[in-house]
Design an enzyme around this catalytic site. Structure first.
Site, PDB file in Angstrom:
ATOM      1  N   GLU A   1       1.757 -78.382 -25.937  1.00  0.00           N
ATOM      2  CA  GLU A   1       1.100 -79.527 -26.262  1.00  0.00           C
ATOM      3  C   GLU A   1      -0.103 -79.806 -25.301  1.00  0.00           C
ATOM      4  OE1 GLU A   1       1.946 -81.353 -29.622  1.00  0.00           O
ATOM      5  OE2 GLU A   1       2.952 -79.167 -29.575  1.00  0.00           O
TER       6      GLU A   1
ATOM      7  N   LYS B   1      10.696 -83.372 -33.942  1.00  0.00           N
ATOM      8  CA  LYS B   1      10.887 -82.212 -35.002  1.00  0.00           C
ATOM      9  C   LYS B   1      12.238 -82.422 -35.386  1.00  0.00           C
ATOM     10  CE  LYS B   1       7.881 -78.647 -33.074  1.00  0.00           C
ATOM     11  NZ  LYS B   1       7.662 -77.708 -31.983  1.00  0.00           N
TER      12      LYS B   1
END
Ligand code: HSE
Length: 328
Positions: A196, A211
């Site tokens: 990220e 997630k």
């Protein structure tokens, strides 16, 4: 199907390139990045826009914003692939709300809005008679949402667990195989472009937890929030811990797991036997779904990447075409 594409980073570029080269029957009528936009209701010349972006850093006219494209273009589906903001979900959340207000279908790879506002967005999509699809948010190219909604239809999902962050998996693989330190392995992972923008999201387990929240809300509709996840990252793991695991023919993986009946919702480094199906190498992801009829199903595949994520996005658009038909 006509679609607008908001976001022209790695994922957006992959989607644009695959639509241009594979010609799956999707016409792009608007494109925007963070600086500019373009609209052409007859269909944009994707190759020309990508070339313009490569040369100038912008995809179109600076006077046209992403919101202009969403409000003014003629389209059926909003493809929203801007970077994830896990704290506010913005600006993606605003884009998705604006498109839903115009009764447009949504396909997104953006974890922020889905983890933060799934209940609101799915209710709004239902009210407007359109689809909200987000296959690309979890497991990259792995068709986990399609498997849950189609393949395992009629099953009770008892638990879900797996490796949901490719960056952590890469770091753990490299530390075990090469004896690299955590810092060295993280540097390599960042160079590969999977991490990220802020890699603490990866190594502290936040990305995997986001997630897990998306999966839990999709499967059980139980209003799970990020703060509910019991979270431990891999940032404090030492090469010694991995060496000790190796001695017992085991290894360490960052496992996300949700088992509502046992009140388990956690992301943590776990010691597992090397022969276990969740022990995947490098940036791969792996997910086991435990159900009443099918029992355990494990899916393995690429959890990130430009073209891999485009696979999930295009699959969602074509699902909408096949299940909702083309809008007038
Ligand atoms: N940073 C994420 C990962 C990208 O490493 O898995 C895909 O969501």
């Amino acid at each position: 199907m006509k679609a607008v594409l908001i976001g022209l980073g790695s994922v957006g570029r992959g989607v644009a390139e695959m639509i241009a080269t594979k010609n799956p029957g999707i016409t792009i009528t608007g494109i925007a990045d963070s600086k500019s936009g373009c609209i052409c209701n007859e269909g944009i010349d994707i190759a020309a826009v990508l070339e313009h972006k490569r040369r100038t850093g912008a995809c179109g006219d600076p006077a046209i914003s992403a919101m202009d494209v969403i409000k003014k273009a003629d389209y059926d589906v909003l493809i929203e692939v801007t970077p994830t903001n896990a704290l506010t979900g913005e600006p993606a959340l605003g884009y998705i709300r604006a498109a839903l207000a115009k009764k447009k279908h949504i396909v997104t790879s953006n974890k922020g809005p889905i983890a933060l506002a799934y209940k609101e967005l799915s209710a709004l999509a239902k009210k407007k008679g359109v689809a909200l699809r987000y296959e690309a948010t979890v497991g990259g190219a792995i068709p986990i949402m399609h498997t849950l909604e189609d393949g395992l239809n009629g099953n009770e999902i008892i638990a879900i667990y797996g490796v949901l962050n490719g960056t952590c998996n890469y770091i753990l693989t490299r530390m075990a195989a090469e004896g690299l330190t955590y810092e060295q392995a993280l540097m390599e992972a960042r160079e590969m472009g999977y991490a990220e923008a802020d890699p603490t999201y990866d190594v502290k387990g936040i990305d995997a937890a986001i997630k897990l929240v998306i999966l839990a809300n999709t499967i059980w509709g139980n209003g799970t929030k990020l703060a509910d996840v019991d979270l431990t990252g891999i940032d404090l793991l030492t090469p010694d811990a991995l060496r000790l695991a190796e001695e017992g023919d085991c290894t360490i993986r960052l496992i996300a797991e949700a088992i509502p009946k046992k009140k388990i919702l956690r992301v943590s480094p776990r010691l597992i036997e090397k022969s276990h199906p969740l022990v995947v190498e490098g940036t791969l992801n792996a997910l086991t779904i435990e159900t009443d009829m099918a029992k355990e199903i494990t899916l393995t595949g690429r959890g990130a990447g430009s073209i891999e994520t485009a696979s999930a996005i295009i699959g969602d658009i074509l699902y909408i075409r096949d299940h909702y038909g083309k809008r007038a």
